[in-house]
Write a protein that holds these residues in place. Structure first.
Motif, PDB file in Angstrom:
ATOM      1  N   LEU A 183      28.440 -10.436 -19.030  1.00  0.00           N
ATOM      2  CA  LEU A 183      27.617 -11.522 -19.562  1.00  0.00           C
ATOM      3  C   LEU A 183      27.140 -12.434 -18.437  1.00  0.00           C
ATOM      4  O   LEU A 183      25.956 -12.806 -18.372  1.00  0.00           O
ATOM      5  CB  LEU A 183      28.410 -12.326 -20.583  1.00  0.00           C
ATOM      6  CG  LEU A 183      27.722 -13.577 -21.151  1.00  0.00           C
ATOM      7  CD1 LEU A 183      26.463 -13.197 -21.909  1.00  0.00           C
ATOM      8  CD2 LEU A 183      28.684 -14.359 -22.058  1.00  0.00           C
ATOM      9  N   ASN A 184      28.048 -12.775 -17.531  1.00  0.00           N
ATOM     10  CA  ASN A 184      27.665 -13.620 -16.401  1.00  0.00           C
ATOM     11  C   ASN A 184      26.655 -12.931 -15.497  1.00  0.00           C
ATOM     12  O   ASN A 184      25.709 -13.549 -15.013  1.00  0.00           O
ATOM     13  CB  ASN A 184      28.903 -13.998 -15.593  1.00  0.00           C
ATOM     14  CG  ASN A 184      29.806 -14.983 -16.317  1.00  0.00           C
ATOM     15  OD1 ASN A 184      29.382 -15.652 -17.262  1.00  0.00           O
ATOM     16  ND2 ASN A 184      31.056 -15.077 -15.889  1.00  0.00           N
ATOM     17  N   LEU A 185      26.863 -11.628 -15.274  1.00  0.00           N
ATOM     18  CA  LEU A 185      25.954 -10.878 -14.410  1.00  0.00           C
ATOM     19  C   LEU A 185      24.553 -10.836 -15.018  1.00  0.00           C
ATOM     20  O   LEU A 185      23.552 -11.040 -14.311  1.00  0.00           O
ATOM     21  CB  LEU A 185      26.479  -9.459 -14.189  1.00  0.00           C
ATOM     22  CG  LEU A 185      25.628  -8.562 -13.281  1.00  0.00           C
ATOM     23  CD1 LEU A 185      25.551  -9.143 -11.876  1.00  0.00           C
ATOM     24  CD2 LEU A 185      26.206  -7.141 -13.231  1.00  0.00           C
ATOM     25  N   ARG A 186      24.477 -10.591 -16.312  1.00  0.00           N
ATOM     26  CA  ARG A 186      23.174 -10.561 -16.974  1.00  0.00           C
ATOM     27  C   ARG A 186      22.519 -11.936 -16.955  1.00  0.00           C
ATOM     28  O   ARG A 186      21.297 -12.056 -16.824  1.00  0.00           O
ATOM     29  CB  ARG A 186      23.321 -10.056 -18.405  1.00  0.00           C
ATOM     30  CG  ARG A 186      23.604  -8.558 -18.481  1.00  0.00           C
ATOM     31  CD  ARG A 186      23.590  -8.024 -19.893  1.00  0.00           C
ATOM     32  NE  ARG A 186      24.763  -8.443 -20.655  1.00  0.00           N
ATOM     33  CZ  ARG A 186      24.723  -9.102 -21.785  1.00  0.00           C
ATOM     34  NH1 ARG A 186      23.547  -9.447 -22.324  1.00  0.00           N
ATOM     35  NH2 ARG A 186      25.817  -9.423 -22.419  1.00  0.00           N
ATOM     36  N   ALA A 187      23.323 -12.984 -17.063  1.00  0.00           N
ATOM     37  CA  ALA A 187      22.782 -14.347 -16.995  1.00  0.00           C
ATOM     38  C   ALA A 187      22.201 -14.630 -15.617  1.00  0.00           C
ATOM     39  O   ALA A 187      21.148 -15.265 -15.492  1.00  0.00           O
ATOM     40  CB  ALA A 187      23.881 -15.357 -17.321  1.00  0.00           C
ATOM     41  N   GLU A 190      18.873 -12.856 -15.545  1.00  0.00           N
ATOM     42  CA  GLU A 190      17.881 -13.351 -16.498  1.00  0.00           C
ATOM     43  C   GLU A 190      17.459 -14.791 -16.204  1.00  0.00           C
ATOM     44  O   GLU A 190      16.288 -15.119 -16.171  1.00  0.00           O
ATOM     45  CB  GLU A 190      18.441 -13.268 -17.929  1.00  0.00           C
ATOM     46  CG  GLU A 190      18.651 -11.866 -18.448  1.00  0.00           C
ATOM     47  CD  GLU A 190      17.350 -11.140 -18.749  1.00  0.00           C
ATOM     48  OE1 GLU A 190      16.294 -11.811 -18.807  1.00  0.00           O
ATOM     49  OE2 GLU A 190      17.385  -9.919 -18.928  1.00  0.00           O
ATOM     50  N   ASN A 191      18.439 -15.654 -15.989  1.00  0.00           N
ATOM     51  CA  ASN A 191      18.150 -17.071 -15.783  1.00  0.00           C
ATOM     52  C   ASN A 191      19.145 -17.657 -14.795  1.00  0.00           C
ATOM     53  O   ASN A 191      20.140 -18.271 -15.191  1.00  0.00           O
ATOM     54  CB  ASN A 191      18.213 -17.819 -17.117  1.00  0.00           C
ATOM     55  CG  ASN A 191      17.606 -19.204 -17.038  1.00  0.00           C
ATOM     56  OD1 ASN A 191      17.607 -19.843 -15.977  1.00  0.00           O
ATOM     57  ND2 ASN A 191      17.081 -19.698 -18.147  1.00  0.00           N
ATOM     58  N   PRO A 192      18.917 -17.462 -13.509  1.00  0.00           N
ATOM     59  CA  PRO A 192      19.884 -17.920 -12.508  1.00  0.00           C
ATOM     60  C   PRO A 192      20.099 -19.428 -12.527  1.00  0.00           C
ATOM     61  O   PRO A 192      21.186 -19.903 -12.230  1.00  0.00           O
ATOM     62  CB  PRO A 192      19.273 -17.454 -11.178  1.00  0.00           C
ATOM     63  CG  PRO A 192      17.826 -17.229 -11.473  1.00  0.00           C
ATOM     64  CD  PRO A 192      17.765 -16.793 -12.894  1.00  0.00           C
ATOM     65  N   GLY A 193      19.066 -20.190 -12.892  1.00  0.00           N
ATOM     66  CA  GLY A 193      19.222 -21.643 -12.958  1.00  0.00           C
ATOM     67  C   GLY A 193      20.249 -22.048 -14.003  1.00  0.00           C
ATOM     68  O   GLY A 193      21.126 -22.886 -13.741  1.00  0.00           O
ATOM     69  N   ALA A 194      20.150 -21.440 -15.182  1.00  0.00           N
ATOM     70  CA  ALA A 194      21.103 -21.745 -16.245  1.00  0.00           C
ATOM     71  C   ALA A 194      22.502 -21.265 -15.871  1.00  0.00           C
ATOM     72  O   ALA A 194      23.497 -21.946 -16.138  1.00  0.00           O
ATOM     73  CB  ALA A 194      20.654 -21.090 -17.542  1.00  0.00           C
ATOM     74  N   ALA A 195      22.589 -20.085 -15.251  1.00  0.00           N
ATOM     75  CA  ALA A 195      23.897 -19.571 -14.834  1.00  0.00           C
ATOM     76  C   ALA A 195      24.523 -20.471 -13.779  1.00  0.00           C
ATOM     77  O   ALA A 195      25.734 -20.753 -13.808  1.00  0.00           O
ATOM     78  CB  ALA A 195      23.742 -18.150 -14.300  1.00  0.00           C
ATOM     79  N   ASP A 196      23.715 -20.946 -12.861  1.00  0.00           N
ATOM     80  CA  ASP A 196      24.201 -21.853 -11.821  1.00  0.00           C
ATOM     81  C   ASP A 196      24.705 -23.154 -12.437  1.00  0.00           C
ATOM     82  O   ASP A 196      25.763 -23.676 -12.062  1.00  0.00           O
ATOM     83  CB  ASP A 196      23.075 -22.128 -10.829  1.00  0.00           C
ATOM     84  CG  ASP A 196      23.550 -22.871  -9.586  1.00  0.00           C
ATOM     85  OD1 ASP A 196      24.780 -22.886  -9.338  1.00  0.00           O
ATOM     86  OD2 ASP A 196      22.712 -23.433  -8.873  1.00  0.00           O
ATOM     87  N   ALA A 197      23.956 -23.679 -13.393  1.00  0.00           N
ATOM     88  CA  ALA A 197      24.360 -24.919 -14.056  1.00  0.00           C
ATOM     89  C   ALA A 197      25.663 -24.744 -14.837  1.00  0.00           C
ATOM     90  O   ALA A 197      26.435 -25.698 -14.999  1.00  0.00           O
ATOM     91  CB  ALA A 197      23.255 -25.387 -14.994  1.00  0.00           C
TER      92      ALA A 197
END
Length: 325
Positions: A183-187, A190-197
């Motif tokens: 899930l984290n890898l796909r995030a 898909e949306n690195p900004g949201a994953a980073d946040a």
């Protein structure tokens, strides 16, 4: 029957492509577009061959299983190291992914051809290198089951790497879809900004996914050298299989499970012209490019449908800058 022979040959042709595709799927899910997959397959193939060659040359009585372990380790280390260099240049130094990937492919092919020629000369002449003892471990099929009429040859007459590729395809799909790591890898893709946040370490996931994906792709080269060619090396012998692996990622819609039948289809199309008598050289070349035509058709259809689950990761190939978030 010729149809059973054709199906078996299609599977044999498709396995190397499948390894490369699985590796690229893992990589692309992190947002990295690694066009160096063909080069990593060359690097994995020659590294495994060199490991087996020097082991067999040094051992008084080479043991197939030991040679297999040595070559497997050499392949994983070499292809992972190549992917690590790609990761450092594109993630840490933020170099252009397309340029670095194409450079890696050029380097990998040259690397394979150079060392392939070197060990050939050591073995007594160009084209004479062979590690048949180690290759016998890769080519050993499932005893008993391979004697079953019809289906024995079709399903159980392959070496262990064939079954490893299929297991890997399902394992990668499970990790991506059913675990927090996936899930984290796909995030990240898909949306690195949201994953980073959300506190996900982007660089760690990108590095690990790219290196693991590169190592898996390298197994495609090892399969081609050891199981398909029987432990020999031919310069430029891989043909365009590395690029077919990249095309298969699109054909399978970034789903490693769908890559399994896709790889067998690509393998069948790759050799179909051999089973149709009377074709001119030009028509044969058209058959050889049919995999790319099929991939383009699939890409067009999925683009029209515009279903998110069938699209590439949204941030694929796009560099992420935290300060732009």
């Amino acid at each position: 029957m010729i149809i059973w022979t054709f199906l078996q040959k299609a599977i044999i042709q498709g396995i190397g492509i499948l390894f490369g595709s699985i590796g690229e799927i893992v990589t692309e899910k992190s947002g990295n577009l690694n066009l160096g997959i063909p080069g990593l397959m060359y690097m994995g193939g020659i590294a495994g061959l060199m490991g087996a060659f020097y082991y067999e040359a040094a051992a008084a009585v080479p043991v197939p299983f030991v040679g297999m372990l040595v070559s497997l380790l050499c392949t994983l280390l070499c292809s992972a190291f190549g992917a690590l260099i790609y990761s450092f240049l594109t993630i840490t130094l933020r170099a252009n992914q397309n340029v670095v990937g194409l450079a890696l492919t050029t380097f990998g092919i040259g690397f394979g051809n150079f060392f392939g020629g070197s060990i050939s000369r050591l073995a007594g002449g160009v084209g004479q290198v062979s590690v048949a003892v180690t290759a016998s471990a890769y080519q050993a099929s499932i005893p008993g089951l391979n004697k079953i009429p019809v289906i024995g040859k079709l399903l159980f007459s392959y070496g262990f790497l064939t079954y490893v590729s299929i297991i890997l395809a399902f394992l990668v799909a499970f990790i991506l879809l059913k675990t927090r790591v996936g899930l984290n890898l796909r995030a990240v893709g898909e949306n690195p900004g949201a994953a980073d946040a959300a506190g996900v370490n982007l660089n760690r996931y990108k590095y690990i996914a790219t290196v693991v994906g590169g190592a898996i792709a390298g197994l495609g080269g090892l399969y081609f050298v050891m199981e398909y060619l029987g432990g020999t090396w031919t310069n430029n012998g891989f043909g365009d299989r590395g690029w077919l692996a990249v095309a298969l990622v699109i054909f399978s819609l970034w789903d490693s499970r769908k890559a399994i039948p896709g790889a067998f289809l690509f393998g069948g199309l790759y050799i179909l012209y051999m089973y149709i008598p009377g074709l001119s050289r030009g028509v044969q070349e058209l058959f050889k490019m049919s995999q790319y035509v099929v991939t383009i058709v699939v890409l067009v259809i999925t683009s029209i449908k515009n279903q998110k689950e069938n699209q590439a990761p949204e941030a694929l190939g796009v560099p992420y800058f935290r300060e732009d978030r």
